[in-house]
Design an enzyme around this catalytic site. Structure first.
Site, short mmCIF file in Angstrom:
data_model
loop_
_atom_site.label_atom_id
_atom_site.label_comp_id
_atom_site.label_asym_id
_atom_site.label_seq_id
_atom_site.Cartn_x
_atom_site.Cartn_y
_atom_site.Cartn_z
N ALA A 1 3.36 -0.85 4.86
CA ALA A 1 2.78 -0.92 6.20
C ALA A 1 2.26 -2.31 6.55
CB ALA A 1 1.67 0.11 6.35
N TYR B 1 10.94 9.16 1.61
CA TYR B 1 10.96 8.17 0.53
C TYR B 1 11.66 8.65 -0.74
CZ TYR B 1 7.55 6.00 3.57
OH TYR B 1 6.93 5.44 4.65
N ARG C 1 4.41 11.33 -1.82
CA ARG C 1 4.20 11.10 -0.40
C ARG C 1 5.52 11.21 0.36
NH1 ARG C 1 4.06 5.48 2.16
NH2 ARG C 1 3.51 5.95 4.30
N HIS D 1 4.25 -4.64 8.87
CA HIS D 1 4.20 -4.45 10.32
C HIS D 1 2.96 -5.03 10.96
CE1 HIS D 1 7.43 -1.70 9.41
NE2 HIS D 1 6.62 -0.97 8.66
N PRO E 1 0.79 -1.23 0.00
CA PRO E 1 0.00 0.00 0.00
C PRO E 1 0.83 1.28 0.00
CG PRO E 1 -0.02 -1.00 2.17
CD PRO E 1 0.64 -1.98 1.24
N ASN E 2 0.27 2.25 -0.70
CA ASN E 2 0.78 3.62 -0.78
C ASN E 2 2.05 3.77 -1.61
OD1 ASN E 2 -1.29 4.85 0.85
ND2 ASN E 2 -0.34 3.81 2.59
N GLU F 1 12.89 -9.02 1.33
CA GLU F 1 12.03 -7.90 1.72
C GLU F 1 12.80 -6.60 1.51
OE1 GLU F 1 9.97 -6.27 5.80
OE2 GLU F 1 9.94 -8.42 5.43
N ARG G 1 13.07 4.88 12.28
CA ARG G 1 11.75 5.50 12.28
C ARG G 1 11.00 5.14 13.56
NH1 ARG G 1 8.87 4.99 6.78
NH2 ARG G 1 7.66 6.63 7.78
N ASN H 1 8.03 -5.48 -1.12
CA ASN H 1 7.98 -4.33 -0.25
C ASN H 1 6.56 -4.31 0.28
OD1 ASN H 1 7.77 -1.89 1.04
ND2 ASN H 1 8.98 -0.77 -0.46
N HIS I 1 12.60 -2.27 1.88
CA HIS I 1 11.99 -1.03 2.35
C HIS I 1 12.85 0.12 1.88
CE1 HIS I 1 9.06 -3.01 4.95
NE2 HIS I 1 10.04 -3.87 5.21
#
Length: 151
Positions: free
Chosen positions: A79, A25, A20, A82, A12-13, A100, A109, A76, A102
């Site tokens: 969210a 990012y 964003r 998590h 997502p996103n 994975e 963070r 990736n 990110h």
């Protein structure tokens, strides 16, 4: 001979990359990320299936579709990494080498971002290297496929 396929799955996103929170990012777009993956794949003579969704169940279905079709997965989960035991279970069920990725360094963070369920199914995690992390993930999976084929 058919080229090995690596699935690059994005959560997502990530469709909002470049817009964003560019201070976290960067300014690269999802199209830029796809080009990084395509260039790495062309250099290595492998195929890439690049996808993005904001829907958790769709991501689970795409992971399941990789069984018997792809040689590895780059994910990736954003969210969902998590929060999603469903993604972890899907990754474990397909039995494919998974990396994975990110874009940001999740360990610098908020504390809730320091842990990902999905990393438990990954052979490696790349974080904090921006979109370059995707190219490194393609190379790493290619190397593992080559090692596996040599055995």
């Amino acid at each position: 001979m058919k080229r090995p396929l690596i699935a690059v799955l994005n959560g997502p996103n990530l469709n909002m990359l470049g817009l964003r929170q560019p201070e976290i990012y960067g300014r690269a777009t999802l199209d830029d990320v796809e080009q990084v993956c395509i260039q790495a794949a062309e250099r290595l003579d492998i195929a890439i299936d690049f996808r993005q969704t904001n829907i958790e169940g769709e991501l689970v279905s795409w992971i399941q579709e990789c069984r018997g079709r792809a040689r590895g997965i780059i994910i990736n989960p954003a969210a969902y990494g998590h929060t999603s035991v469903a993604l972890l279970d899907a990754l474990l069920s397909v039995g494919l080498p998974t990396v994975e990725v990110h874009i940001s360094n999740i360990h610098r963070r908020e504390s809730f971002r320091h842990h990902t369920y999905t990393s438990q199914a990954a052979i490696g995690v790349i974080c904090g290297l921006g979109v370059r992390g995707y190219g490194l993930a393609v190379q790493a999976l290619y190397d593992m496929i080559e090692d596996e084929d040599e055995r």
